[in-house]
Design a protein around this motif. Structure first.
Motif, PDB file in Angstrom:
ATOM      1  N   PHE A 146       0.837  -1.199   0.000  1.00 38.67           N
ATOM      2  CA  PHE A 146       0.000   0.000   0.000  1.00 38.67           C
ATOM      3  C   PHE A 146       0.870   1.246   0.000  1.00 38.67           C
ATOM      4  CE2 PHE A 146       0.874  -0.620   4.473  1.00 38.67           C
ATOM      5  CZ  PHE A 146       1.013   0.669   4.977  1.00 38.67           C
ATOM      6  N   LEU A 147       0.294   2.336  -0.480  1.00 41.05           N
ATOM      7  CA  LEU A 147       0.975   3.627  -0.487  1.00 41.05           C
ATOM      8  C   LEU A 147      -0.046   4.714  -0.209  1.00 41.05           C
ATOM      9  CD1 LEU A 147       3.686   4.986  -2.839  1.00 41.05           C
ATOM     10  CD2 LEU A 147       1.639   6.341  -2.446  1.00 41.05           C
ATOM     11  N   LEU A 148       0.295   5.579   0.717  1.00 46.32           N
ATOM     12  CA  LEU A 148      -0.540   6.734   1.034  1.00 46.32           C
ATOM     13  C   LEU A 148       0.273   7.977   0.717  1.00 46.32           C
ATOM     14  CD1 LEU A 148      -3.212   7.748   2.320  1.00 46.32           C
ATOM     15  CD2 LEU A 148      -1.986   7.813   4.516  1.00 46.32           C
ATOM     16  N   ALA A 149      -0.276   8.840  -0.130  1.00 44.67           N
ATOM     17  CA  ALA A 149       0.435  10.057  -0.536  1.00 44.67           C
ATOM     18  C   ALA A 149      -0.499  11.245  -0.433  1.00 44.67           C
ATOM     19  CB  ALA A 149       0.961   9.910  -1.958  1.00 44.67           C
ATOM     20  N   ARG A 161      -1.691   4.578  11.054  1.00 43.58           N
ATOM     21  CA  ARG A 161      -3.042   4.088  11.361  1.00 43.58           C
ATOM     22  C   ARG A 161      -3.572   3.204  10.232  1.00 43.58           C
ATOM     23  NH1 ARG A 161      -6.262   9.431  13.007  1.00 43.58           N
ATOM     24  NH2 ARG A 161      -7.948   7.892  13.298  1.00 43.58           N
ATOM     25  N   VAL A 162      -3.262   3.575   8.989  1.00 42.93           N
ATOM     26  CA  VAL A 162      -3.652   2.741   7.852  1.00 42.93           C
ATOM     27  C   VAL A 162      -2.931   1.396   7.918  1.00 42.93           C
ATOM     28  CG1 VAL A 162      -3.474   2.483   5.333  1.00 42.93           C
ATOM     29  CG2 VAL A 162      -4.242   4.654   6.321  1.00 42.93           C
ATOM     30  N   ALA A 163      -1.636   1.434   8.246  1.00 42.43           N
ATOM     31  CA  ALA A 163      -0.860   0.198   8.371  1.00 42.43           C
ATOM     32  C   ALA A 163      -1.452  -0.698   9.449  1.00 42.43           C
ATOM     33  CB  ALA A 163       0.594   0.527   8.697  1.00 42.43           C
ATOM     34  N   GLN A 178       4.485   4.163   2.803  1.00 45.29           N
ATOM     35  CA  GLN A 178       4.206   2.921   2.105  1.00 45.29           C
ATOM     36  C   GLN A 178       4.705   1.730   2.900  1.00 45.29           C
ATOM     37  OE1 GLN A 178       6.226   2.894  -1.715  1.00 45.29           O
ATOM     38  NE2 GLN A 178       7.944   4.041  -0.901  1.00 45.29           N
ATOM     39  N   GLY A 179       4.079   0.587   2.635  1.00 46.37           N
ATOM     40  CA  GLY A 179       4.475  -0.602   3.372  1.00 46.37           C
ATOM     41  C   GLY A 179       3.787  -1.851   2.879  1.00 46.37           C
TER      42      GLY A 179
END
Length: 205
Positions: A146-149, A161-163, A178-179
């Motif tokens: 996943f990647l949050l930008a 929090r998403v992770a 990202q992770g």
């Protein structure tokens, strides 16, 4: 110095097969060999492997090495072409997202085939500091990336929090987090988390 098994008579060895040599310590040469029943087992195993390779590669034993080399070269070429296509697709996807009527707030995209480079190309092409971009690739219900930008402050707050929601781990800086995730099936929960954050920020403004 002898460190092997002793036999009462050399005839007990039946047969010795020297497989090769290797450089040893103090300018000595080590012999790699098999003896006795191990030779027969090695021959039986080698014959079985040769027979399977002949069927798979559709050529005689003398052509196995060359056939494998050709397959390796073909695979490398296919991987290179696939990577180029994936990059082109990432650019096209980024432009489609940017021009979508749903653009703004939180933009979400999942693709089963892809990698971290695919997601980063999209993020680079979009380059938005106002919109949260949540990209995922991999099995829809299993593991993935996943990647949050987006805005640096929001990403720094929401990334961990998403992770956690996706039961994964990651890291980030400068507006990117990202992770890896183990529960991609919880993407909808992560999306709600992002949307709630954006709604709260908009209400405060």
């Amino acid at each position: 110095m002898c460190c092997g098994t002793h036999v009462s008579n050399l005839s007990d060895l039946q047969v010795i097969k020297i497989l090769g040599t290797e450089k040893g310590k103090k300018n000595k040469t080590n012999l790699i060999f098999l003896a006795g029943n191990r030779v027969l087992k090695w021959m039986e195993r080698s014959h079985g492997t040769e027979k399977e390779l002949t069927a798979l590669l559709k050529c005689g034993a003398e052509g196995h090495v060359e056939a494998v080399r050709k397959l390796q070269n073909s695979t490398k070429l296919l991987q290179k072409n696939n990577l180029n296509l994936l990059r082109d697709l990432a650019v096209h996807t980024a432009h489609s997202l940017r021009n979508s009527p749903d653009w703004g707030g939180v933009v979400v995209l999942h693709r089963k085939e892809g990698d971290s480079e695919f997601m980063n190309i999209i993020a680079n092409e979009i380059g938005s500091e106002e919109t949260l971009l949540f990209l995922t690739v991999g099995d829809e219900k299993g593991a993935g990336l996943f990647l949050l930008a987006g805005p640096a402050e929001a990403v720094e707050t929401l990334g961990p929090r998403v992770a956690e929601v996706l039961e994964g781990k990651g890291a980030g800086k400068k507006g990117r987090f990202q992770g890896k995730a183990t529960k991609m099936s919880r993407r909808a929960e992560a999306q709600v988390l992002l949307q709630d954050y954006v709604s709260t920020q908009s209400a405060e403004e």
